[in-house]
Design a protein around this motif. Structure first.
Motif, PDB file in Angstrom:
ATOM      1  N   ASN A 234      71.413  23.729 147.730  1.00  0.00           N
ATOM      2  CA  ASN A 234      71.773  22.335 148.019  1.00  0.00           C
ATOM      3  C   ASN A 234      72.679  22.313 149.242  1.00  0.00           C
ATOM      4  OD1 ASN A 234      70.546  22.012 145.610  1.00  0.00           O
ATOM      5  ND2 ASN A 234      72.272  21.078 144.553  1.00  0.00           N
ATOM      6  N   SER A 235      72.405  21.411 150.154  1.00  0.00           N
ATOM      7  CA  SER A 235      73.187  21.424 151.395  1.00  0.00           C
ATOM      8  C   SER A 235      74.656  21.097 151.144  1.00  0.00           C
ATOM      9  CB  SER A 235      72.594  20.438 152.397  1.00  0.00           C
ATOM     10  OG  SER A 235      72.754  19.120 151.937  1.00  0.00           O
ATOM     11  N   GLY A 236      74.929  20.029 150.414  1.00  0.00           N
ATOM     12  CA  GLY A 236      76.305  19.572 150.234  1.00  0.00           C
ATOM     13  C   GLY A 236      77.215  20.626 149.625  1.00  0.00           C
ATOM     14  N   PRO A 237      76.854  21.171 148.468  1.00  0.00           N
ATOM     15  CA  PRO A 237      77.756  22.104 147.798  1.00  0.00           C
ATOM     16  C   PRO A 237      77.781  23.506 148.409  1.00  0.00           C
ATOM     17  CG  PRO A 237      76.235  21.023 146.247  1.00  0.00           C
ATOM     18  CD  PRO A 237      75.730  20.783 147.628  1.00  0.00           C
ATOM     19  N   THR A 238      76.925  23.800 149.387  1.00  0.00           N
ATOM     20  CA  THR A 238      76.853  25.164 149.910  1.00  0.00           C
ATOM     21  C   THR A 238      77.549  25.272 151.265  1.00  0.00           C
ATOM     22  OG1 THR A 238      74.690  25.314 148.834  1.00  0.00           O
ATOM     23  CG2 THR A 238      75.294  27.111 150.322  1.00  0.00           C
ATOM     24  N   ASN A 281      63.454  19.314 152.462  1.00  0.00           N
ATOM     25  CA  ASN A 281      64.239  18.122 152.097  1.00  0.00           C
ATOM     26  C   ASN A 281      65.415  17.976 153.047  1.00  0.00           C
ATOM     27  OD1 ASN A 281      62.660  17.807 149.794  1.00  0.00           O
ATOM     28  ND2 ASN A 281      64.031  19.124 148.607  1.00  0.00           N
ATOM     29  N   ASN A 283      68.415  17.250 152.363  1.00  0.00           N
ATOM     30  CA  ASN A 283      69.680  17.772 151.830  1.00  0.00           C
ATOM     31  C   ASN A 283      69.508  19.109 151.100  1.00  0.00           C
ATOM     32  OD1 ASN A 283      68.258  16.606 149.807  1.00  0.00           O
ATOM     33  ND2 ASN A 283      69.994  15.583 148.846  1.00  0.00           N
ATOM     34  N   THR A 284      68.557  19.923 151.598  1.00  0.00           N
ATOM     35  CA  THR A 284      68.378  21.257 151.035  1.00  0.00           C
ATOM     36  C   THR A 284      68.360  22.289 152.158  1.00  0.00           C
ATOM     37  OG1 THR A 284      67.014  20.298 149.273  1.00  0.00           O
ATOM     38  CG2 THR A 284      66.916  22.685 149.550  1.00  0.00           C
ATOM     39  N   VAL A 285      69.214  23.304 152.041  1.00  0.00           N
ATOM     40  CA  VAL A 285      69.125  24.424 152.974  1.00  0.00           C
ATOM     41  C   VAL A 285      67.782  25.105 152.682  1.00  0.00           C
ATOM     42  CG1 VAL A 285      70.178  26.577 153.744  1.00  0.00           C
ATOM     43  CG2 VAL A 285      71.632  24.723 152.892  1.00  0.00           C
ATOM     44  N   PRO A 286      66.900  25.228 153.694  1.00  0.00           N
ATOM     45  CA  PRO A 286      65.558  25.747 153.428  1.00  0.00           C
ATOM     46  C   PRO A 286      65.588  27.161 152.852  1.00  0.00           C
ATOM     47  CG  PRO A 286      65.703  24.821 155.645  1.00  0.00           C
ATOM     48  CD  PRO A 286      67.100  24.889 155.111  1.00  0.00           C
TER      49      PRO A 286
ATOM     50  N   ILE B 269      79.843  20.354 156.848  1.00  0.00           N
ATOM     51  CA  ILE B 269      78.567  21.050 156.844  1.00  0.00           C
ATOM     52  C   ILE B 269      77.547  20.287 157.683  1.00  0.00           C
ATOM     53  CG2 ILE B 269      78.837  22.098 154.537  1.00  0.00           C
ATOM     54  CD1 ILE B 269      76.674  19.959 153.705  1.00  0.00           C
ATOM     55  N   ASP B 294      71.503  16.598 158.299  1.00  0.00           N
ATOM     56  CA  ASP B 294      72.452  16.147 157.274  1.00  0.00           C
ATOM     57  C   ASP B 294      73.841  16.607 157.733  1.00  0.00           C
ATOM     58  OD1 ASP B 294      74.052  15.949 155.012  1.00  0.00           O
ATOM     59  OD2 ASP B 294      72.664  16.980 153.670  1.00  0.00           O
ATOM     60  N   ARG B 296      77.982  16.320 157.176  1.00  0.00           N
ATOM     61  CA  ARG B 296      78.985  15.867 156.209  1.00  0.00           C
ATOM     62  C   ARG B 296      80.388  16.320 156.599  1.00  0.00           C
ATOM     63  NH1 ARG B 296      75.934  16.221 150.322  1.00  0.00           N
ATOM     64  NH2 ARG B 296      73.829  16.125 151.183  1.00  0.00           N
ATOM     65  N   GLY B 363      80.871  19.056 148.075  1.00  0.00           N
ATOM     66  CA  GLY B 363      79.949  18.876 149.203  1.00  0.00           C
ATOM     67  C   GLY B 363      78.908  17.811 148.912  1.00  0.00           C
TER      68      GLY B 363
END
Lengths: 417, 417
Positions: A234-238, A281, A283-286, B269, B294, B296, B363
């Motif tokens: 997940n982009s945000g939490p990573t 996506n 908001n997803t790190v590929p 990020i 994205d 943030r 995140g």
């Protein structure tokens, strides 16, 4: 040389109007509403184009034969019946929504050469054969330049026959369906020379305002598929510092691979034509990225070097970015180095006719690439306006087509000895 | 503080077995063969999960109400009936093939808090409300965190109702179909505090071996779509020096944009989650590339700076590489800065209970991001093993869940005054 001057006294030259007339008829076959041409190999449009060609071949007195891969030959006998022929030709098939000039001009110019000889009742020493090769484009059935590739035994006819299109129809069934399955013994096995007139499809002649290209060969092409595997998250939490993002590695690879051409050769090219990102996506790190690389060099050394350098770069970046990289070769085509004698003949003919002409290498493969394996071969390029091709905007000026056809005429005559 | 010590004498603590029992029942709803969970908002699986929750709420004596966006509330009265409630909760919906912990843990931990209070016949001053928010994931219907966003008036209920899924079914019809269309007057309008326990979904707590995160806020998120337009051409015939390849520009942009985070902030990020290439043939220089960014930042300043820097970079590269660049904002969410008092309460509760705890920023956005607009809010994070989330490998250790639920229990009690 002698030939050109002696013939010029007879004002031996091609009649552009006749070429344009046939061009307009041929352009009606498979034309889209936007002026684009769709004549996929072995389709009803291809059949219609072939039938038109056969009628024209008959009209100019050629004897027709069709071989087992569907190549159509029209033969004009020479004065020495067992002399090897001079073979001229190209292809009538197209990709989807293509231009009106690609392939077709080589056939129409060759027909006009025969008409001029007929007009002046010239009997040449060697036979002349005009050939339309099957499935040059490799779109509907994937073997690029199938017709010439079967002649040169680069393709096995059984594999070609079993190849299926997207609808599961086999090449053999479709060849039968359009009534162009001929005989193996009709194949062209040897020739004194093969000469193909074709539009350049690139911007070199047009930008340099040169009318004729004397083509010395075609670039080899190596096609690689590269898969870069990282870690999806997940982009945000990573946070950035823990990521193993295969798209960042791919971006680096695209830039680095692009730079490699300078190390390969002046006319070398490297193209990255597609990138696919998983899962894709916002908001997803590929987790995985796949991309396609097309590497082309002017000779075998360059061709091999290109692939070596790309693979080396893949390994370096994989290590540096801590990602896994896998690759496979999708296609590997040798460069073709054409007959210097025929290239000289083309250059000399154009030059003596007063046309601007340059020696050059073709970036794209052509039937000539395979024909070069069975007989001395070269190509005549005519300019593509702005280098546009394979789309409805494809255009070659009639003045240049006239010059190209005249160059083909005198090249043919000068190769008769 | 006083509360914790005085209560500890009564050995007031959550019973993990009861949480696990309910977790196992809930995990059966929408489970795939690979252990992944698919409980898209307003689907039959969502309905089944909601029905299960409602039965549990009734079992522990909560009074149930449902509002006009389908949020489910279970209320335990306090001793002062008109005191603003302490609200606990999260969501039961999931993305496709998700994990078993995301969202669910916040609901189950809250239910256990109520059970513990019931066990000891503790009547709190303030009411406690447990809430299950509708469509947190924004997968089937695109508004992320719909339930809380309607409460905070970030979303207009009519627009939410008219939103269609991929099959053309409206949110309103689907909400009715699962029998969870309630009344507008049932909405939560104000609260003393909202506290959400959630899995981290990232690797920070797990890699630092810390059990509890006291979450100070969520990053803002700006989503951009960028289109890079160059000049499509055939790869072979087009020499490198005449190309205007939008994919080369995109590769440069990906690397440069990725570097920008360092200028924005420590926890900022930037993710490029997808790239699409047109036409995407191995032997065609692309004409157009689209990619998604994205961005943030931890606070409004960082958030705005991130977008500014990205746009500036787009312009610089466009000029340098002679390509056209267009962009549009797909989403713009403000960062949430949570209530320092509640963060302190969480930190203090965990610390006094003897758990390792750290202050951190989320995140990802959560319902808490919107709830923060209507009442003092904060979150409790529990570690995700290896940071994996939104897939079947999602895992939070039961020891950490126990600690998280105890932290939620004591936070709730300490917020009663």
């Amino acid at each position: 040389m002698l030939f050109i001057f002696s013939l010029r006294r007879y004002i031996l030259e091609i009649n552009l109007d006749r070429i344009i007339e046939q061009f307009n008829l041929m352009s009606n076959v498979g034309i889209d509403s936007n002026g684009g041409i769709t004549r996929l190999a072995l389709s009803q449009e291809d059949k219609e184009a072939r039938d038109l060609l056969v009628s024209w071949m008959k009209n100019v007195g050629l004897s027709i034969r069709v071989d087992d891969v569907g190549n159509i030959y029209g033969r004009r006998e020479g004065s020495v019946s067992d002399a090897k022929p001079i073979v001229l030709g190209s292809h009538l098939d197209s990709i989807e929504d293509s231009g009106q000039f690609d392939g077709v001009m080589g056939i129409l110019a060759a027909l006009e050469v025969v008409r001029v000889l007929n007009d002046y009742s010239i009997k040449t020493k060697r036979p002349i054969e005009i050939v339309n090769f099957t499935n040059e484009e490799g779109i509907r059935f994937k073997n690029l330049m199938t017709g010439s590739g079967v002649l040169s035994q680069d393709y096995d006819i059984e594999s070609v026959y079993n190849e299926k299109d997207a609808h599961g129809k086999t090449f053999l069934d479709e060849l039968k369906a359009i009534n162009y399955l001929g005989k193996k013994e009709h194949r062209l096995l040897e020739a004194k020379a093969f000469v193909e007139l074709h539009i350049e499809q690139g911007p070199i002649l047009d930008s340099e305002k040169i009318s004729i290209g004397a083509v010395e060969g075609t670039l080899g092409a190596n096609w690689l598929q590269v898969k870069v595997v990282g870690e999806e998250s997940n982009s945000g939490p990573t946070p950035m510092y823990v990521r193993k993002d295969p798209l960042i590695s791919t971006a680096k690879l695209i830039l680095e691979i692009n730079k490699l051409v300078k190390e390969i050769g002046e006319r070398a090219i490297i193209t990255i034509g597609d990138v696919k990102v998983k899962p894709g996506n916002i908001n997803t790190v590929p987790g995985e990225v796949t991309f396609l690389v097309d590497v082309r060099g002017e000779n075998e050394k360059e061709n091999n070097l290109g692939v070596e350098l790309v693979i080396e770069k893949l390994k370096t970046i994989a290590k540096e970015y801590e990602v896994q990289i896998e690759f496979k070769t999708l296609r590997s085509a040798e460069p073709a180095v054409f007959s210097p004698e025929i290239v000289d003949t083309i250059f000399s003919a154009a030059d003596k006719l007063g046309y601007s002409v340059k020696r050059m290498v073709s970036g794209a493969g052509h039937n000539s690439s395979f024909m070069n394996n069975i007989c001395p071969t070269a190509m005549i390029f005519v300019p593509s306006v702005d280098g546009k091709s394979h789309n409805p905007k494809e255009l070659t000026r009639w003045t240049d087509i006239e010059k190209g056809a005249n160059t083909l005429l005198y090249t043919t005559l000068n190769l008769m000895t």
